[in-house]
Scaffold this motif. Structure first.
Motif, PDB file in Angstrom:
ATOM      1  N   UNK A  86       0.555  -1.345  -0.686  1.00  0.00           N
ATOM      2  CA  UNK A  86      -0.150   0.279   0.022  1.00  0.00           C
ATOM      3  C   UNK A  86       0.939   1.472  -0.084  1.00  0.00           C
ATOM      4  N   UNK A  87       2.024   0.906  -0.085  1.00  0.00           N
ATOM      5  CA  UNK A  87       2.816   2.163  -0.320  1.00  0.00           C
ATOM      6  C   UNK A  87       3.605   2.811  -1.477  1.00  0.00           C
ATOM      7  N   UNK A  88       4.116   4.061  -1.744  1.00  0.00           N
ATOM      8  CA  UNK A  88       4.564   4.179  -2.681  1.00  0.00           C
ATOM      9  C   UNK A  88       5.809   4.029  -2.811  1.00  0.00           C
ATOM     10  N   UNK A  89       6.195   4.333  -3.703  1.00  0.00           N
ATOM     11  CA  UNK A  89       8.155   4.148  -4.154  1.00  0.00           C
ATOM     12  C   UNK A  89       8.373   5.070  -3.305  1.00  0.00           C
ATOM     13  N   UNK A  90       7.936   5.750  -3.298  1.00  0.00           N
ATOM     14  CA  UNK A  90       8.762   6.930  -2.339  1.00  0.00           C
ATOM     15  C   UNK A  90       8.961   6.390  -0.765  1.00  0.00           C
ATOM     16  N   UNK A  91       8.389   6.426  -0.500  1.00  0.00           N
ATOM     17  CA  UNK A  91       7.635   6.059   0.551  1.00  0.00           C
ATOM     18  C   UNK A  91       8.323   4.852   1.243  1.00  0.00           C
ATOM     19  N   UNK A  92       8.534   3.729  -0.342  1.00  0.00           N
ATOM     20  CA  UNK A  92       9.345   1.970   0.134  1.00  0.00           C
ATOM     21  C   UNK A  92      10.516   3.036   0.153  1.00  0.00           C
ATOM     22  N   UNK A  93      11.164   3.047  -0.410  1.00  0.00           N
ATOM     23  CA  UNK A  93      12.360   4.261  -0.494  1.00  0.00           C
ATOM     24  C   UNK A  93      13.077   4.770   1.091  1.00  0.00           C
ATOM     25  N   UNK A  94      11.604   4.785   1.773  1.00  0.00           N
ATOM     26  CA  UNK A  94      12.268   5.808   2.858  1.00  0.00           C
ATOM     27  C   UNK A  94      12.386   4.645   4.032  1.00  0.00           C
ATOM     28  N   UNK A  95      11.364   2.918   3.674  1.00  0.00           N
ATOM     29  CA  UNK A  95      11.562   2.113   4.244  1.00  0.00           C
ATOM     30  C   UNK A  95      12.836   1.790   4.284  1.00  0.00           C
ATOM     31  N   UNK A  96      13.329   1.971   3.419  1.00  0.00           N
ATOM     32  CA  UNK A  96      15.058   1.037   2.915  1.00  0.00           C
ATOM     33  C   UNK A  96      16.248   1.508   3.476  1.00  0.00           C
ATOM     34  N   UNK A  97      15.929   3.272   3.634  1.00  0.00           N
ATOM     35  CA  UNK A  97      17.261   3.583   4.855  1.00  0.00           C
ATOM     36  C   UNK A  97      16.376   2.972   6.268  1.00  0.00           C
ATOM     37  N   UNK A  98      15.047   3.306   6.475  1.00  0.00           N
ATOM     38  CA  UNK A  98      14.701   2.392   7.552  1.00  0.00           C
ATOM     39  C   UNK A  98      15.759   1.726   7.930  1.00  0.00           C
ATOM     40  N   UNK A  99      15.682   0.772   7.458  1.00  0.00           N
ATOM     41  CA  UNK A  99      16.060  -0.698   7.399  1.00  0.00           C
ATOM     42  C   UNK A  99      17.519  -0.449   7.403  1.00  0.00           C
ATOM     43  N   UNK A 100      18.233   0.316   6.481  1.00  0.00           N
ATOM     44  CA  UNK A 100      19.561  -0.069   6.695  1.00  0.00           C
ATOM     45  C   UNK A 100      19.665   0.917   8.738  1.00  0.00           C
ATOM     46  N   UNK A 101      19.158   1.721   8.759  1.00  0.00           N
ATOM     47  CA  UNK A 101      19.487   2.693   9.487  1.00  0.00           C
ATOM     48  C   UNK A 101      19.513   1.865  11.027  1.00  0.00           C
ATOM     49  N   UNK A 102      18.424   1.049  11.039  1.00  0.00           N
ATOM     50  CA  UNK A 102      17.801   0.210  12.278  1.00  0.00           C
ATOM     51  C   UNK A 102      19.626  -0.932  12.476  1.00  0.00           C
ATOM     52  N   UNK A 103      20.598  -1.325  11.531  1.00  0.00           N
ATOM     53  CA  UNK A 103      21.682  -2.578  12.206  1.00  0.00           C
ATOM     54  C   UNK A 103      22.400  -1.247  12.112  1.00  0.00           C
ATOM     55  N   UNK A 104      22.595   0.147  12.088  1.00  0.00           N
ATOM     56  CA  UNK A 104      23.878   0.945  12.278  1.00  0.00           C
ATOM     57  C   UNK A 104      25.199   0.208  12.004  1.00  0.00           C
ATOM     58  N   UNK A 105      25.145   0.926  10.958  1.00  0.00           N
ATOM     59  CA  UNK A 105      26.488   0.063   9.746  1.00  0.00           C
ATOM     60  C   UNK A 105      27.340   1.718   9.465  1.00  0.00           C
ATOM     61  N   UNK A 106      28.230   1.115   9.754  1.00  0.00           N
ATOM     62  CA  UNK A 106      29.344   1.927   9.498  1.00  0.00           C
ATOM     63  C   UNK A 106      30.232   2.549   8.398  1.00  0.00           C
ATOM     64  N   UNK A 107      29.255   1.932   7.087  1.00  0.00           N
ATOM     65  CA  UNK A 107      29.447   2.113   6.134  1.00  0.00           C
ATOM     66  C   UNK A 107      28.333   2.354   5.609  1.00  0.00           C
ATOM     67  N   UNK A 108      27.419   3.506   4.742  1.00  0.00           N
ATOM     68  CA  UNK A 108      26.478   3.252   4.698  1.00  0.00           C
ATOM     69  C   UNK A 108      26.967   3.841   2.948  1.00  0.00           C
ATOM     70  N   UNK A 109      26.298   3.044   1.554  1.00  0.00           N
ATOM     71  CA  UNK A 109      26.757   2.812   0.728  1.00  0.00           C
ATOM     72  C   UNK A 109      24.993   3.524  -0.128  1.00  0.00           C
ATOM     73  N   UNK A 110      24.845   4.553  -0.273  1.00  0.00           N
ATOM     74  CA  UNK A 110      23.528   5.405  -1.360  1.00  0.00           C
ATOM     75  C   UNK A 110      23.788   5.531  -2.719  1.00  0.00           C
ATOM     76  N   UNK A 111      22.857   4.858  -3.288  1.00  0.00           N
ATOM     77  CA  UNK A 111      22.294   4.847  -5.083  1.00  0.00           C
ATOM     78  C   UNK A 111      21.499   5.349  -5.225  1.00  0.00           C
ATOM     79  N   UNK A 112      21.160   7.417  -5.407  1.00  0.00           N
ATOM     80  CA  UNK A 112      20.335   8.526  -6.504  1.00  0.00           C
ATOM     81  C   UNK A 112      19.316   7.503  -4.392  1.00  0.00           C
ATOM     82  N   UNK A 113      19.326   8.267  -3.322  1.00  0.00           N
ATOM     83  CA  UNK A 113      18.482   7.563  -2.820  1.00  0.00           C
ATOM     84  C   UNK A 113      17.174   8.688  -1.967  1.00  0.00           C
ATOM     85  N   UNK A 114      17.551  10.025  -2.803  1.00  0.00           N
ATOM     86  CA  UNK A 114      16.430  10.471  -3.176  1.00  0.00           C
ATOM     87  C   UNK A 114      15.449  11.024  -4.655  1.00  0.00           C
ATOM     88  N   UNK A 115      15.879   9.638  -5.398  1.00  0.00           N
ATOM     89  CA  UNK A 115      15.160   9.741  -7.086  1.00  0.00           C
ATOM     90  C   UNK A 115      13.886   9.831  -6.665  1.00  0.00           C
TER      91      UNK A 115
END
Length: 259
Positions: free
Chosen positions: A135-164
């Motif tokens: 039920x989410x838009x593509x933009x909302x799913x992209x925000x979910x992707x960022x939350x999935x990354x940040x909840x794991x507290x990575x030391x290195x974060x590689x983002x390909x066009x995160x605002x597209x």
């Protein structure tokens, strides 16, 4: 942790995509943007750094002996592609929870639930936490992707066009969140980005790729120049920076002449 890239090259068949990429060490605590026109090799560079593409040269990750380990007990390197996560029947909360639990087993602690809730709140998804991903838009799913990354507290974060896939409000909110994460973790953040005004405002260092090679690298004021725009983007423009490094870019013409 620090990333060092030395003489990195990549070919697709016989066609060179990246040529002799050597960069100063990429340190934690700052946001580093990779910019350049379409086809310059930006996404390929990120995939090489993430270990997803075979390449020549070296990508070295040096861990600071005094750094605290990640919650999973190892240093996380996370790569987020440009495409948002698929629309599944999982809820938003479940999707982020599963990302956190990778390698942690099935038992969910109360502190984990709180971490997931905080990550969703950070990206503005608390109101849709119980909603299925379908039920989410593509933009909302992209925000979910960022939350999935940040909840794991990575030391290195590689983002390909995160605002597209995001509207302007969420573009600015996401870039502010990424900058805060880089400084507070602290983490190495390397992101591709198209909008040079966003790169100037939110990024500490900019790497300009042109025809698969490094054209220039440095601070936004050093890199985003009228000469660079003519040479790399084939655009005539007027550039001004104000006191807080906000970029005003007025393109006056584009031309198709090539070398």
């Amino acid at each position: 942790m620090t990333i060092t890239i030395d003489n990195l090259g990549f070919r697709h068949g016989r066609t060179p995509i990246l040529r002799s990429i050597t960069l100063p060490p990429i340190e934690p605590g700052a946001v580093n943007a990779v910019v350049g026109p379409n086809g310059a090799g930006k996404s390929t560079l990120l995939r090489c750094v993430a270990g997803l593409q075979r390449h020549s040269g070296t990508v070295t990750v040096d861990r600071d002996p005094g750094a605290a380990p990640s919650p999973s007990g190892k240093d996380a390197v996370l790569y987020l592609p440009q495409d948002p996560p698929p629309a599944t029947t999982l809820t938003v909360f479940e999707s982020v929870l599963l990302a956190h639990q990778q390698g942690a087993g099935f038992r969910v602690e109360r502190t984990t639930v709180d971490l997931v809730a905080d990550a969703l709140d950070d990206v503005g998804l608390t109101p849709v936490a119980a909603r299925p991903m379908t039920q989410l838009s593509g933009g909302q799913r992209q925000l979910v992707s960022l939350a999935q990354a940040m909840v794991r507290r990575p030391s290195i974060l590689l983002l390909d066009e995160p605002t597209s896939n995001l509207d302007l409000h969420n573009q600015l909110a996401m870039l502010e969140l990424i900058r805060d994460y880089a400084t507070q973790q602290p983490a190495v953040v390397l992101t591709t980005i198209h909008d040079l005004t966003h790169a100037a405002r939110f990024c500490d260092r900019i790497i300009v790729l042109h025809n698969g090679a490094v054209h220039t690298t440095g601070t936004p004021r050093d890199v985003i120049t009228e000469d660079m725009l003519r040479e790399v983007y084939r655009v005539n423009a007027r550039i001004e920076f104000d006191d807080d490094d906000t970029l005003a870019l007025a393109a006056t013409s584009a031309y198709l002449a090539r070398d």
